[in-house]
Design an enzyme around this catalytic site. Sequence first.
Site, PDB file in Angstrom:
ATOM      1  N   GLY A 185      40.126   9.277   7.964  1.00  0.00           N
ATOM      2  CA  GLY A 185      40.279   8.657   7.321  1.00  0.00           C
ATOM      3  C   GLY A 185      41.135   6.957   8.705  1.00  0.00           C
ATOM      4  O   GLY A 185      40.194   7.114   9.411  1.00  0.00           O
ATOM      5  N   SER A 186      42.036   7.017   7.932  1.00  0.00           N
ATOM      6  CA  SER A 186      42.076   5.163   8.229  1.00  0.00           C
ATOM      7  C   SER A 186      42.697   5.493   9.650  1.00  0.00           C
ATOM      8  O   SER A 186      42.860   4.346  10.877  1.00  0.00           O
ATOM      9  CB  SER A 186      42.973   4.514   7.572  1.00  0.00           C
ATOM     10  OG  SER A 186      42.930   4.001   6.317  1.00  0.00           O
ATOM     11  N   THR A 187      42.555   6.458  10.823  1.00  0.00           N
ATOM     12  CA  THR A 187      43.535   6.883  11.640  1.00  0.00           C
ATOM     13  C   THR A 187      41.992   6.415  12.727  1.00  0.00           C
ATOM     14  O   THR A 187      42.844   6.229  13.912  1.00  0.00           O
ATOM     15  CB  THR A 187      44.231   8.020  12.381  1.00  0.00           C
ATOM     16  OG1 THR A 187      43.268   9.069  11.694  1.00  0.00           O
ATOM     17  CG2 THR A 187      44.971   8.804  11.595  1.00  0.00           C
TER      18      THR A 187
END
Length: 486
Positions: free
Chosen positions: A214-216
């Site tokens: 995801g956004s990591t």
Amino acid sequence: MNKTIRRASVLCLLMVLALLGRATYVQFYEGQALADDKLNRRNTIAEYAQPLGDIIVAGSPVTDSKRTKSGDLAYQRGYEDGPLYAPVTGFASQVYGSTQLEGIYSKALDGSDPRMQNPLDALTRQRAPGGDVLTTIDPAVQKAGYQALGNKEGAAVALDPKTGRILGMVSTPSYDPSKIAGSSSADGAAWKQLEQDPSKPMLNRALRQPLAPGSTFKLVVASAALENGLYSSIDENTASPNPYRMPGTTTDLRNESASAPCENASIRTALEYSCNNVFGKMAVDLGQDKVRAMAEKFGFNDAELDVPVRAATSVYPKNMNKSSTALSGIGQFDVSATPMQMAMVSAALANDGVMSSPHMVSKVTDSKGSTLQSYPDSDGTRILSSKTARAMYSAMISVVTDGTGSNAKIDGLEVGAKTGTAQHGVDNSKKPYAWFTSFAKDPATGKEVAVAVVIQDSDADRSEVSGNGLAGPVARAMMKAALASR
């Protein structure tokens, strides 16, 4: 001597010679292979004929060996705080073999390692007393992560950014290796139950469960943008329409919050609000090859990451079209990462752009404490410029002070983070994964720690799943423990 007797004598002689030849062949050419065969019961008897050496955490053993009451196996492996340290030790079972550190260092632990034998022992195949495996695990960090994860399905890894030492490796739900160490019916029943458990408690999620990050993953894309000169500063406005229509599609890449200031947002602001439009377009503008090159510098696509347990490969894919590249920029499509990998990302950014090789063992010794093998701290390899690393360090701190990572704040420490909520299932039909990757630094001492956490499943409602809400408190607990105990 008549002809019949002579012929019978020759035949008997040939048979004796054939038997002697076969015995010689088996003894000198097949002997070692037969001795090492996993079905050879004598190996198991010899392995458990004496106490095994121990796996050591902070100077104290987390394993032991107990005398059995019956059977031909004299000793059985035991574990202190088995569920806590199972992701570190693995198990040593009289029936089911050995895994992780127990398996990798089985010969040192059972005394059969040739380096532990004198010439007479080698000739008679006599085993030396078992040696020990000394780990880099910090018990305070391990306990903090285990308690914070609780009954959630997830994992966490803590690293020392400068040395690469693994300070904590937690995976939940866990299991007690002591319950499958023996050969009784109870051990068999426990094994069957573990094998059939849908939550897979014997799976080391920290190393062996790659998931969409995801956004990591936006940390990797932002680093690539700065290193390749797409943007000169984390505070320069990007060319990012909101929403961003992915190339070749009629699908808009939208943000979690419609009110977030994501249109043409700078990298700092885009990380603070986790703006999908910015990083989706950024990945397309860079092109998949440049994003992949940066991902591989951080450790993606490395099929041989041994810590010393082999980690599953974290993947940044190839041969994507532009819309898939846009999705890869927000850690979706076929991008996958383990918690170990995402801890490595934060560690490198915290360590001025230098990647230190992660390792969980400091040395292996014989029973007298003499070193058989040592694993020195990593000098590290520079993977991105100091300028980019400092900029990303600053941006990650902003995520905690002004953005989505507020749950990681620790008084007196510099804390940086990136949150992530990764889609799961067809059309995001299943509960998403909650991610949190972070670092903390004590300005007074210069000590640092990097932590990555993933929550695969929890009791939280789908609407309440977020990296900051679920994974952030776990990371905070581990970082606080690491810097308080060092």
